[in-house]
Design a protein around this motif. Structure first.
Motif, mmCIF file in Angstrom:
data_model
loop_
_atom_site.group_PDB
_atom_site.id
_atom_site.type_symbol
_atom_site.label_atom_id
_atom_site.label_comp_id
_atom_site.label_asym_id
_atom_site.label_seq_id
_atom_site.Cartn_x
_atom_site.Cartn_y
_atom_site.Cartn_z
ATOM 1 N N PHE A 38 -8.933 8.278 1.156
ATOM 2 C CA PHE A 38 -8.469 9.634 1.412
ATOM 3 C C PHE A 38 -8.362 9.844 2.917
ATOM 4 N N LEU A 39 -7.246 10.437 3.347
ATOM 5 C CA LEU A 39 -7.053 10.802 4.757
ATOM 6 C C LEU A 39 -6.874 12.307 4.840
ATOM 7 N N ARG A 40 -7.687 12.939 5.640
ATOM 8 C CA ARG A 40 -7.574 14.387 5.846
ATOM 9 C C ARG A 40 -6.592 14.652 6.976
ATOM 10 N N LYS A 41 -5.602 15.509 6.720
ATOM 11 C CA LYS A 41 -4.627 15.900 7.741
ATOM 12 C C LYS A 41 -5.202 17.047 8.549
ATOM 13 N N VAL A 43 0.856 -1.184 0.000
ATOM 14 C CA VAL A 43 0.000 0.000 0.000
ATOM 15 C C VAL A 43 0.897 1.241 0.000
ATOM 16 N N ILE A 44 0.403 2.317 -0.611
ATOM 17 C CA ILE A 44 1.147 3.577 -0.672
ATOM 18 C C ILE A 44 0.324 4.669 0.000
ATOM 19 N N MET A 45 0.972 5.417 0.895
ATOM 20 C CA MET A 45 0.362 6.600 1.501
ATOM 21 C C MET A 45 1.014 7.801 0.823
ATOM 22 N N LEU A 46 0.224 8.595 0.108
ATOM 23 C CA LEU A 46 0.746 9.630 -0.784
ATOM 24 C C LEU A 46 0.209 11.009 -0.408
ATOM 25 N N ASP A 47 1.122 11.933 -0.138
ATOM 26 C CA ASP A 47 0.746 13.313 0.149
ATOM 27 C C ASP A 47 0.321 13.998 -1.153
ATOM 28 N N PHE A 48 -0.677 14.863 -1.057
ATOM 29 C CA PHE A 48 -1.209 15.561 -2.225
ATOM 30 C C PHE A 48 -0.307 16.708 -2.682
ATOM 31 N N MET A 49 0.135 17.533 -1.737
ATOM 32 C CA MET A 49 0.946 18.704 -2.087
ATOM 33 C C MET A 49 2.405 18.473 -1.709
ATOM 34 N N MET A 50 3.259 18.390 -2.741
ATOM 35 C CA MET A 50 4.696 18.192 -2.529
ATOM 36 C C MET A 50 5.458 18.922 -3.625
ATOM 37 N N VAL A 55 -3.627 3.115 -3.141
ATOM 38 C CA VAL A 55 -3.028 4.385 -2.744
ATOM 39 C C VAL A 55 -3.985 5.130 -1.812
ATOM 40 N N ILE A 56 -3.452 5.534 -0.657
ATOM 41 C CA ILE A 56 -4.192 6.375 0.277
ATOM 42 C C ILE A 56 -3.662 7.788 0.079
ATOM 43 N N LEU A 57 -4.501 8.667 -0.429
ATOM 44 C CA LEU A 57 -4.106 10.052 -0.672
ATOM 45 C C LEU A 57 -4.335 10.859 0.604
ATOM 46 N N MET A 58 -3.354 11.696 0.976
ATOM 47 C CA MET A 58 -3.428 12.471 2.215
ATOM 48 C C MET A 58 -3.309 13.959 1.897
ATOM 49 N N SER A 59 -4.139 14.775 2.580
ATOM 50 C CA SER A 59 -4.062 16.217 2.386
ATOM 51 C C SER A 59 -4.782 16.951 3.504
ATOM 52 N N SER A 60 -4.377 18.190 3.725
ATOM 53 C CA SER A 60 -5.109 19.047 4.654
ATOM 54 C C SER A 60 -6.292 19.697 3.935
ATOM 55 N N LEU A 61 -6.324 19.600 2.618
ATOM 56 C CA LEU A 61 -7.434 20.127 1.831
ATOM 57 C C LEU A 61 -8.624 19.172 1.910
ATOM 58 N N PRO A 62 -9.841 19.676 1.694
ATOM 59 C CA PRO A 62 -11.009 18.789 1.668
ATOM 60 C C PRO A 62 -10.920 17.798 0.512
ATOM 61 N N GLU A 63 -11.517 16.639 0.683
ATOM 62 C CA GLU A 63 -11.434 15.611 -0.358
ATOM 63 C C GLU A 63 -12.036 16.089 -1.680
ATOM 64 N N THR A 89 -11.843 18.961 -3.079
ATOM 65 C CA THR A 89 -10.806 19.728 -3.767
ATOM 66 C C THR A 89 -9.745 18.795 -4.353
ATOM 67 N N VAL A 90 -9.343 17.816 -3.572
ATOM 68 C CA VAL A 90 -8.325 16.850 -4.000
ATOM 69 C C VAL A 90 -8.854 15.993 -5.157
ATOM 70 N N ALA A 91 -10.109 15.580 -5.063
ATOM 71 C CA ALA A 91 -10.700 14.703 -6.075
ATOM 72 C C ALA A 91 -10.802 15.377 -7.443
ATOM 73 N N GLU A 92 -10.837 16.717 -7.461
ATOM 74 C CA GLU A 92 -10.879 17.438 -8.736
ATOM 75 C C GLU A 92 -9.605 17.219 -9.547
ATOM 76 N N ARG A 93 -8.482 16.973 -8.866
ATOM 77 C CA ARG A 93 -7.189 16.811 -9.546
ATOM 78 C C ARG A 93 -6.646 15.392 -9.499
ATOM 79 N N SER A 94 -7.358 14.488 -8.825
ATOM 80 C CA SER A 94 -6.830 13.134 -8.640
ATOM 81 C C SER A 94 -7.932 12.104 -8.818
ATOM 82 N N ASN A 95 -7.574 11.006 -9.452
ATOM 83 C CA ASN A 95 -8.484 9.866 -9.444
ATOM 84 C C ASN A 95 -7.656 8.600 -9.439
#
Length: 121
Positions: A99-102, A48-55, A78-86, A88-94
């Motif tokens: 999803f894990l909110r920081k 499994v991969i835990m992946l930060d959204f903004m890097m 892949v578990i996508l992680m971000s402090s942004l709401p899901e 917002t993240v889902a608009e740029r990722s699929n």
């Protein structure tokens, strides 16, 4: 032993996840940007991969696209992680599994990893 690849440019978060998951019996591999994460996934294929959204260098969405385009890593959850709401993240990722909110709670992390591993088996 299941392997978790943590890709996050925030050292403190990567260290906390490494300690938390290591204490739970996972082998944890850490990368601090997307490009390095892709290299690490090729060296030690994770479960499994835990992946930060903004890097910097290569962000989460670009990393996710590269991972899904490679047959060797395409099926890894892949578990996508971000402090942004899901939303917002889902608009740029699929193609991510969860999803894990920081900031996140310990049990939320463990539950997400467990669910991602079970979705893949």
């Amino acid at each position: 032993m299941k392997t978790v690849l943590v890709i996050d440019d925030e050292w403190a978060i990567a260290e906390v996840l490494e300690a938390l998951l290591g204490d739970e019996g996972y082998r944890v591999i850490v990368a601090h940007d997307g490009r390095h994460g892709i290299e690490r996934a090729a060296e030690w294929p994770p479960d499994v991969i835990m992946l930060d959204f903004m890097m910097p260098i290569m962000d989460g969405p670009a990393t996710l696209i590269a991972l899904k385009a490679n047959p060797a890593t395409a099926s890894i959850p892949v578990i996508l992680m971000s402090s942004l709401p899901e939303d917002t993240v889902a608009e740029r990722s699929n193609g991510y599994t969860a999803f894990l909110r920081k900031p996140f709670r310990i049990m939320t992390v463990l539950d997400a990893v467990d669910a991602a591993l079970n979705s893949h088996s």
